[in-house]
Design a protein around this motif. Sequence first.
Motif, mmCIF file in Angstrom:
data_model
loop_
_atom_site.group_PDB
_atom_site.id
_atom_site.type_symbol
_atom_site.label_atom_id
_atom_site.label_comp_id
_atom_site.label_asym_id
_atom_site.label_seq_id
_atom_site.Cartn_x
_atom_site.Cartn_y
_atom_site.Cartn_z
ATOM 1 N N THR A 196 -6.958 2.383 1.124
ATOM 2 C CA THR A 196 -5.937 2.331 2.116
ATOM 3 C C THR A 196 -4.728 2.943 1.730
ATOM 4 O O THR A 196 -4.140 2.690 0.727
ATOM 5 C CB THR A 196 -5.856 1.003 2.632
ATOM 6 O OG1 THR A 196 -7.265 0.564 2.982
ATOM 7 C CG2 THR A 196 -5.051 0.781 3.836
ATOM 8 N N TYR A 197 -4.097 3.606 2.856
ATOM 9 C CA TYR A 197 -2.761 4.191 2.715
ATOM 10 C C TYR A 197 -1.996 4.400 4.244
ATOM 11 O O TYR A 197 -2.673 3.933 5.239
ATOM 12 C CB TYR A 197 -2.526 5.590 1.948
ATOM 13 C CG TYR A 197 -3.368 6.685 2.716
ATOM 14 C CD1 TYR A 197 -2.401 7.588 3.605
ATOM 15 C CD2 TYR A 197 -4.853 6.996 2.750
ATOM 16 C CE1 TYR A 197 -3.144 8.524 4.373
ATOM 17 C CE2 TYR A 197 -5.375 7.954 3.376
ATOM 18 C CZ TYR A 197 -4.627 8.820 4.380
ATOM 19 O OH TYR A 197 -5.362 9.860 5.055
ATOM 20 N N ILE A 241 -1.948 2.682 9.425
ATOM 21 C CA ILE A 241 -2.879 2.292 8.272
ATOM 22 C C ILE A 241 -4.059 3.030 8.420
ATOM 23 O O ILE A 241 -4.682 3.003 9.304
ATOM 24 C CB ILE A 241 -3.209 0.799 8.232
ATOM 25 C CG1 ILE A 241 -1.951 -0.101 8.560
ATOM 26 C CG2 ILE A 241 -3.808 0.270 7.258
ATOM 27 C CD1 ILE A 241 -0.635 0.184 7.519
ATOM 28 N N GLU A 296 -7.786 4.364 6.513
ATOM 29 C CA GLU A 296 -8.810 4.381 5.616
ATOM 30 C C GLU A 296 -9.153 5.499 5.189
ATOM 31 O O GLU A 296 -9.623 6.253 6.112
ATOM 32 C CB GLU A 296 -10.026 3.543 6.171
ATOM 33 C CG GLU A 296 -10.960 3.317 5.109
ATOM 34 C CD GLU A 296 -10.799 2.339 3.974
ATOM 35 O OE1 GLU A 296 -11.584 2.458 3.043
ATOM 36 O OE2 GLU A 296 -9.766 1.610 3.978
ATOM 37 N N ILE A 305 0.878 -1.142 0.015
ATOM 38 C CA ILE A 305 -0.042 0.068 0.234
ATOM 39 C C ILE A 305 0.886 1.214 -0.126
ATOM 40 O O ILE A 305 2.106 1.108 0.238
ATOM 41 C CB ILE A 305 -1.045 -0.013 1.021
ATOM 42 C CG1 ILE A 305 -0.175 -0.084 2.418
ATOM 43 C CG2 ILE A 305 -2.008 -1.161 1.197
ATOM 44 C CD1 ILE A 305 -1.150 0.479 3.658
ATOM 45 N N VAL A 327 -6.200 -4.179 4.626
ATOM 46 C CA VAL A 327 -6.473 -3.605 3.618
ATOM 47 C C VAL A 327 -8.004 -3.263 3.069
ATOM 48 O O VAL A 327 -8.475 -4.422 2.723
ATOM 49 C CB VAL A 327 -5.444 -3.821 2.115
ATOM 50 C CG1 VAL A 327 -5.693 -2.916 0.968
ATOM 51 C CG2 VAL A 327 -3.956 -3.743 2.803
#
Length: 161
Positions: free
Chosen positions: A69-70, A91, A93, A37, A65
Amino acid sequence: MPEVYARFLLRRPNLPLAEAWIHLDGPDATDEHLVDIPLLGSVSAGLPIEACLDSATIRVPGRMVRRNTYALRVRGNSMIDCNIFDGDVIIIERQESAENGETAVVMINNQEVTLKKLYIEKSGVRLQPANERMAPIYLKNSDIQVLGLVMGVVRQEELAA
């Protein structure tokens, strides 16, 4: 040189963030279940810092994920009572809104980004650190933009040689 490995913490829904984490290991954390990601840069867990985009990636378990997502690297100690520490990768969203009390990545005045608990109050918005030694930030609703909510943590840890 010590070996470094990652611990993956997944957020369970509907629990206070300090109690919401489950460790992903075993089959979930093996190489064949990891996906890349975008790691878009850093976010301040302290005083807001200027938003700077990066173009790296990080490998995380597929369970972490969703569709938008990043990841961001945490800088600072304002979220330690939520088990998010300096150097962790969170992480995120991507979302444009947050419920009262959610831990969110927030852009302030289209230039600075911070990680805080978001509270909507009569006079505006309170960005509350999860560290009793740090003061909240009070802003008008129009001064902030929610960029996303914390869904997981990647913690890099060194193994003793």
